[in-house]
Scaffold this motif. Structure first.
Motif, short mmCIF file in Angstrom:
data_model
loop_
_atom_site.label_atom_id
_atom_site.label_comp_id
_atom_site.label_asym_id
_atom_site.label_seq_id
_atom_site.Cartn_x
_atom_site.Cartn_y
_atom_site.Cartn_z
N THR A 1 0.82 -1.22 0.00
CA THR A 1 0.00 0.00 0.00
C THR A 1 0.85 1.27 0.00
OG1 THR A 1 -0.26 -0.30 2.37
CG2 THR A 1 -2.10 -0.99 0.97
N VAL A 2 2.17 1.11 0.02
CA VAL A 2 3.00 2.28 -0.22
C VAL A 2 2.95 2.63 -1.72
CG1 VAL A 2 5.37 3.18 -0.17
CG2 VAL A 2 4.51 1.79 1.73
N ARG A 3 2.95 1.61 -2.56
CA ARG A 3 2.92 1.83 -4.02
C ARG A 3 1.51 1.89 -4.61
NH1 ARG A 3 6.36 -2.54 -6.98
NH2 ARG A 3 5.84 -1.24 -8.76
N PHE A 4 0.56 1.17 -3.98
CA PHE A 4 -0.76 1.01 -4.60
C PHE A 4 -1.88 1.33 -3.62
CE2 PHE A 4 2.12 -2.15 -6.50
CZ PHE A 4 2.07 -1.77 -7.83
N TYR A 5 -3.01 1.78 -4.15
CA TYR A 5 -4.21 1.95 -3.32
C TYR A 5 -5.37 1.21 -3.99
CZ TYR A 5 -5.68 5.56 -6.70
OH TYR A 5 -6.04 6.23 -7.85
N PRO A 6 -6.35 0.76 -3.18
CA PRO A 6 -7.50 0.08 -3.76
C PRO A 6 -8.66 1.06 -3.98
CG PRO A 6 -7.51 -0.24 -1.40
CD PRO A 6 -6.35 0.68 -1.71
N LEU A 7 -9.46 0.78 -4.99
CA LEU A 7 -10.72 1.51 -5.17
C LEU A 7 -11.76 0.51 -5.66
CD1 LEU A 7 -11.14 1.89 -8.46
CD2 LEU A 7 -9.44 3.67 -8.17
N VAL A 8 -13.03 0.90 -5.56
CA VAL A 8 -14.09 0.00 -6.03
C VAL A 8 -14.70 0.58 -7.30
CG1 VAL A 8 -15.92 1.01 -4.55
CG2 VAL A 8 -16.08 -1.39 -5.29
N LYS A 9 -14.84 -0.26 -8.33
CA LYS A 9 -15.39 0.15 -9.62
C LYS A 9 -16.88 -0.20 -9.74
CE LYS A 9 -12.82 -0.50 -13.33
NZ LYS A 9 -11.86 -1.05 -14.35
N ASP A 10 -17.28 -1.27 -9.07
CA ASP A 10 -18.65 -1.76 -9.22
C ASP A 10 -18.94 -2.64 -8.01
OD1 ASP A 10 -21.11 -2.58 -10.28
OD2 ASP A 10 -20.21 -4.17 -11.49
N THR B 1 -22.31 -9.74 -1.31
CA THR B 1 -21.84 -8.72 -2.24
C THR B 1 -20.83 -9.32 -3.23
OG1 THR B 1 -19.99 -8.01 -0.84
CG2 THR B 1 -22.07 -6.84 -0.55
N GLU B 2 -20.78 -8.68 -4.39
CA GLU B 2 -19.73 -9.02 -5.37
C GLU B 2 -19.19 -7.70 -5.90
OE1 GLU B 2 -20.16 -12.29 -8.21
OE2 GLU B 2 -19.46 -10.90 -9.76
N GLY B 3 -17.95 -7.41 -5.56
CA GLY B 3 -17.36 -6.12 -5.93
C GLY B 3 -16.26 -6.29 -6.97
N LEU B 4 -16.21 -5.33 -7.89
CA LEU B 4 -15.07 -5.26 -8.80
C LEU B 4 -14.18 -4.12 -8.29
CD1 LEU B 4 -13.60 -6.13 -11.39
CD2 LEU B 4 -14.96 -4.41 -12.62
N TYR B 5 -13.00 -4.50 -7.82
CA TYR B 5 -12.05 -3.55 -7.25
C TYR B 5 -10.89 -3.36 -8.19
CZ TYR B 5 -14.53 -4.24 -2.83
OH TYR B 5 -15.49 -4.28 -1.85
N GLN B 6 -10.13 -2.31 -7.93
CA GLN B 6 -8.89 -2.10 -8.68
C GLN B 6 -7.79 -1.70 -7.71
OE1 GLN B 6 -7.68 1.36 -11.53
NE2 GLN B 6 -8.54 -0.24 -12.85
N LEU B 7 -6.65 -2.36 -7.87
CA LEU B 7 -5.43 -1.96 -7.17
C LEU B 7 -4.69 -1.05 -8.14
CD1 LEU B 7 -3.84 -2.56 -4.53
CD2 LEU B 7 -2.54 -4.22 -5.87
N ARG B 8 -4.41 0.17 -7.72
CA ARG B 8 -3.92 1.19 -8.65
C ARG B 8 -2.71 1.90 -8.07
NH1 ARG B 8 -6.69 3.45 -13.12
NH2 ARG B 8 -5.81 5.46 -13.61
N ALA B 9 -1.71 2.13 -8.89
CA ALA B 9 -0.48 2.78 -8.42
C ALA B 9 -0.75 4.24 -8.06
CB ALA B 9 0.60 2.71 -9.50
N HIS B 10 -0.17 4.67 -6.95
CA HIS B 10 -0.20 6.10 -6.64
C HIS B 10 0.49 6.85 -7.76
CE1 HIS B 10 -1.73 5.70 -2.56
NE2 HIS B 10 -0.87 4.74 -2.35
N GLN B 11 -0.03 8.03 -8.09
CA GLN B 11 0.58 8.84 -9.17
C GLN B 11 1.88 9.46 -8.68
OE1 GLN B 11 -0.50 9.02 -12.36
NE2 GLN B 11 -1.99 7.45 -11.74
#
Ligand SMILES: CC(C)(COP(=O)(O)OP(=O)(O)OC[C@H]1O[C@@H](n2cnc3c(N)ncnc32)[C@H](O)[C@@H]1OP(=O)(O)O)[C@@H](O)C(=O)NCCC(=O)NCCSC(=O)Cc1ccccc1
Length: 153
Positions: free
Chosen positions: A78-87, A143-153
């Motif tokens: 989580t230093v490099r990436f953060y999670p978000l939810v898309k759906d 629940t069924e979630g579509l998440y994304q692990l995304r690099a910090h800018q």
């Protein structure tokens, strides 16, 4: 066993929740057990009711959805990436009239795939399913979630 320098991951998640998603903290959402590939959280019924005396839908959504963040804290960098939810889809199966516990798992192979894809492409999508149960073990929602692990800018 933990000490001040090395608290359990659930404590780290609860502290982060209070700081970064205070509305979920105010609902009483609490990470109970968090480790690589597994997260469980609870929410009380007190203060979280609706117009016909059962747990409000948004509270059930929140305790299920939050597991995507908790499991990411325990499973990824989580230093490099953060999670978000898309759906996120939720099925309300039974009215909840007690505290609710939500739990979700990600297997090792899927964690490795997500980490490798995020390292290569700066992002990786993943699906997380959660089961929400009441105090008697009755499944009240899924629940069924579509998440994304995304690099910090
Ligand atoms: C990023 C993506 C998911 C799309 O990804 P992809 O399909 O892979 O597509 P792509 O990577 O091509 O990006 C497309 C475009 O998006 C742009 N962009 C990227 N980042 C940012 C940014 N930060 N701000 C502004 N724009 C940004 C990016 O530059 C690009 O723009 P372009 O097309 O080149 O002009 C987008 O649909 C989105 O942000 N949705 C809302 C998600 C959301 O708000 N969820 C709820 C909050 S999570 C929560 O609260 C629950 C939670 C808690 C704890 C833990 C877990 C969960």
């Amino acid at each position: 066993m933990s000490d001040v320098r090395n608290p359990p991951i659930a404590e780290v998640v609860n502290s982060a929740l209070e700081q970064t998603i205070p509305v979920a903290h105010r609902m009483g959402v609490h990470a109970e057990e968090v480790r690589r590939g597994y997260a469980a959280a609870t929410v009380p019924v007190e203060g979280n009711g609706n117009h016909f005396g059962v747990m409000y839908a948004g509270v059930l959504f929140t305790v299920g959805e939050i597991l995507g963040g908790a499991i990411a804290v325990a499973s990824f960098d989580t230093v490099r990436f953060y999670p978000l939810v898309k759906d996120l889809r939720i099925v309300f199966r039974k009215p909840a009239t007690t505290a609710v516990r939500a739990q979700a798992t990600l297997d090792d192979a899927e964690i490795d795939r997500i980490a490798a894809e995020a390292a290569a492409n700066g992002k990786a999508d993943f699906t997380l399913r959660a089961v929400l149960s009441d105090a008697d073990g009755v499944i009240v929602a899924e629940t069924e979630g579509l998440y994304q692990l995304r690099a910090h800018q």
